[in-house]
Design an enzyme around this catalytic site. Structure first.
Site, short mmCIF file in Angstrom:
data_model
loop_
_atom_site.label_atom_id
_atom_site.label_comp_id
_atom_site.label_asym_id
_atom_site.label_seq_id
_atom_site.Cartn_x
_atom_site.Cartn_y
_atom_site.Cartn_z
N ASP A 1 0.82 -1.21 0.00
CA ASP A 1 0.00 0.00 0.00
C ASP A 1 0.85 1.27 0.00
O ASP A 1 0.41 2.31 0.46
CB ASP A 1 -0.96 0.00 1.20
CG ASP A 1 -0.26 -0.21 2.52
OD1 ASP A 1 0.99 -0.33 2.52
OD2 ASP A 1 -0.94 -0.23 3.55
N LYS B 1 5.79 6.21 18.49
CA LYS B 1 5.26 7.57 18.32
C LYS B 1 5.45 8.38 19.60
O LYS B 1 5.20 7.87 20.70
CB LYS B 1 3.75 7.46 18.11
CG LYS B 1 3.30 7.82 16.74
CD LYS B 1 1.81 7.91 16.74
CE LYS B 1 1.22 6.86 15.83
NZ LYS B 1 -0.24 6.93 15.74
N ASP C 1 1.66 6.61 1.85
CA ASP C 1 1.03 5.40 2.35
C ASP C 1 -0.47 5.57 2.08
O ASP C 1 -1.09 6.46 2.66
CB ASP C 1 1.32 5.28 3.85
CG ASP C 1 0.56 4.16 4.51
OD1 ASP C 1 -0.38 3.61 3.90
OD2 ASP C 1 0.89 3.83 5.66
P1 GTP Z 1 -5.53 -1.36 8.01
O1 GTP Z 1 -6.40 -2.51 8.45
O2 GTP Z 1 -6.36 -0.24 7.46
O3 GTP Z 1 -4.54 -0.92 9.04
O4 GTP Z 1 -4.68 -1.84 6.73
P2 GTP Z 1 -3.76 -3.16 6.54
O5 GTP Z 1 -4.53 -4.35 6.96
O6 GTP Z 1 -3.29 -3.17 5.12
O7 GTP Z 1 -2.54 -2.97 7.54
P3 GTP Z 1 -1.18 -2.16 7.34
O8 GTP Z 1 -1.47 -0.93 6.52
O9 GTP Z 1 -0.54 -1.97 8.64
O10 GTP Z 1 -0.30 -3.20 6.51
C1 GTP Z 1 0.89 -2.86 5.84
C2 GTP Z 1 1.11 -3.85 4.70
O11 GTP Z 1 1.31 -5.17 5.22
C3 GTP Z 1 -0.07 -3.94 3.76
O12 GTP Z 1 0.44 -4.09 2.46
C4 GTP Z 1 -0.82 -5.19 4.21
O13 GTP Z 1 -1.48 -5.81 3.12
C5 GTP Z 1 0.31 -6.06 4.74
N1 GTP Z 1 -0.08 -6.90 5.88
C6 GTP Z 1 -0.46 -6.49 7.11
N2 GTP Z 1 -0.70 -7.55 7.91
C7 GTP Z 1 -0.47 -8.66 7.15
C8 GTP Z 1 -0.53 -10.08 7.41
O14 GTP Z 1 -0.89 -10.55 8.51
N3 GTP Z 1 -0.20 -10.92 6.39
C9 GTP Z 1 0.19 -10.46 5.17
N4 GTP Z 1 0.48 -11.35 4.21
N5 GTP Z 1 0.27 -9.14 4.88
C10 GTP Z 1 -0.06 -8.25 5.86
#
Ligand code: GTP
Length: 355
Positions: free
Chosen positions: A109, A160, A218
């Protein structure tokens, strides 16, 4: 070079857009968000990517198959989400490179214009275990911060705080030595940010910071998602995957924008979407079959597939889910989200901010 792409998150902050489509597959400047990342990764020398999937895993292979944008693609899914570190460890089963080779890790993302090759060069030159891209934030108190020493080594990962010691923040793109991935525990939920990086630093491993403050975003929130799409359309970040030249708007095949409408600010108008005469659409994302009626104003907003905005309605910073309908004369602002299929009736009295 091989890469692991983290795409398993639920994207809760982007609901209702992410109810039916995972965040990395949301249409962004006319193509799936990931298309921009795949094309940019290819340009940086990546030729094979392992997708670390979890939420709606099957949709990724359906979207990209086994090769896209000149990159070979492999999919490894988690039964239960393993967090960022656990996902990297799990996906590493599908890597084919040697123990000392660099592996690029990308968050699914992030839109970044930084020089990935320069980051890899620093990693190799320093014989590092991990090299992180760090960007510079105007307001670092909104993020954890990552100080580095004079030699460029990361000295700490700080939570933070209202008094950050540096404006350098983690930009979510890492180079790992292949063997460093094996230090992450297997089949466990692990966060690289909270566990892996701090413990590598504590153990004395060489963790480098590659600081570059170019274009970086982001797209985890609705505001940032709209901004990212518009920035790509406007050409603020060049992407080989953009289906058209940069400009004030991107109009996809079958879209119908009246010559009497104003559509600009990096707006995308999706396939078979309609903008009628007298309507104004600024800095927004209209997905396929969206409809903006005469005299309506839409600014900094997302209209999902088939969403409709009635005559004279005003939307500013709003998300409409699939097939949501805003009746004539309504005024919606400031982060309001309308769930898929919801219909707001016409207002009897026009709302005015001057009243
Ligand atoms: P929010 O629920 O809105 O916080 O978004 P998110 O679920 O994408 O979490 P976040 O933005 O913290 O994740 C950062 C990146 O890591 C993103 O590209 C997610 O798709 C990925 N990510 C987060 N948690 C996991 C996980 O448990 N497994 C995998 N495969 N990818 C993850």
């Amino acid at each position: 070079m091989e890469a692991i792409l983290l795409v398993g998150g639920q994207g809760t902050r982007l609901r209702p857009l992410t109810i039916s489509t995972p965040k990395p597959l949301l249409p962004t400047a006319g193509v799936a968000f990931l298309a921009h990342q795949l094309a940019r990764a290819r340009a940086a020398g990546v030729d094979r990517i392992v997708f670390a999937t979890s939420y709606r895993a099957e949709m990724f292979e359906a979207a990209f198959g086994d090769r896209a944008y000149g990159v070979d693609l492999v999919y490894v899914s988690e039964d239960e989400p393993l967090g960022t570190g656990g996902a990297i460890r799990n996906a590493s089963r599908a890597l084919t490179c040697g123990a000392d080779d660099p592996v690029l890790i990308l968050n699914g993302d992030i839109l970044s214009g930084h020089d990935v090759q320069a980051q890899v060069e620093l990693h190799e030159k320093a014989a590092a275990e991990v090299t992180l891209h760090l960007t510079v934030a105007d307001d670092p108190s909104r993020f954890g911060c990552v100080p580095t020493g004079e030699d460029g080594r990361v000295t700490a990962f700080l939570e933070k705080t209202s008094h950050p010691v540096t404006n350098q923040i983690n930009a979510g793109c890492y180079v790992f030595r292949r063997s460093a991935i094996d230090t992450i525990p297997e089949d466990e939920v692990v966060s690289v940010e909270r566990e892996t990086f701090p413990s590598l630093i504590a153990s004395g491993a060489v963790v480098m910071g590659y600081v570059e403050a170019g274009y970086w975003l982001d797209v985890g929130t609705p505001e940032a998602f709209v901004r990212g799409s518009c920035d790509l359309v406007l050409g603020k970040l060049a992407s080989p995957a953009m289906p058209g030249d940069p400009g004030e708007r991107l109009t996809l095949p079958g879209a119908n924008v009246s010559p009497g409408a104003v559509v600009r600010g990096g707006t995308t108008v999706g396939r078979n979407a309609v903008v009628e005469a007298g309507a104004t659409v600024l800095g927004s994302v209209l997905l396929d079959e969206a409809f903006v009626a005469e005299g309506a104003t839409v600014r900094d907003s997302v209209l999902s597939r088939g969403a409709r905005v009635g005559p004279g309605a005003i939307l500013d910073g709003v998300i409409l889910g699939d097939a949501a309908v805003v009746g004539p004369g309504n005024e919606l602002r400031d982060g309001l989200r309308v769930w898929p299929g919801i219909e707001l009736p016409a207002t009897a009295v026009r709302f005015s901010t001057d009243a």
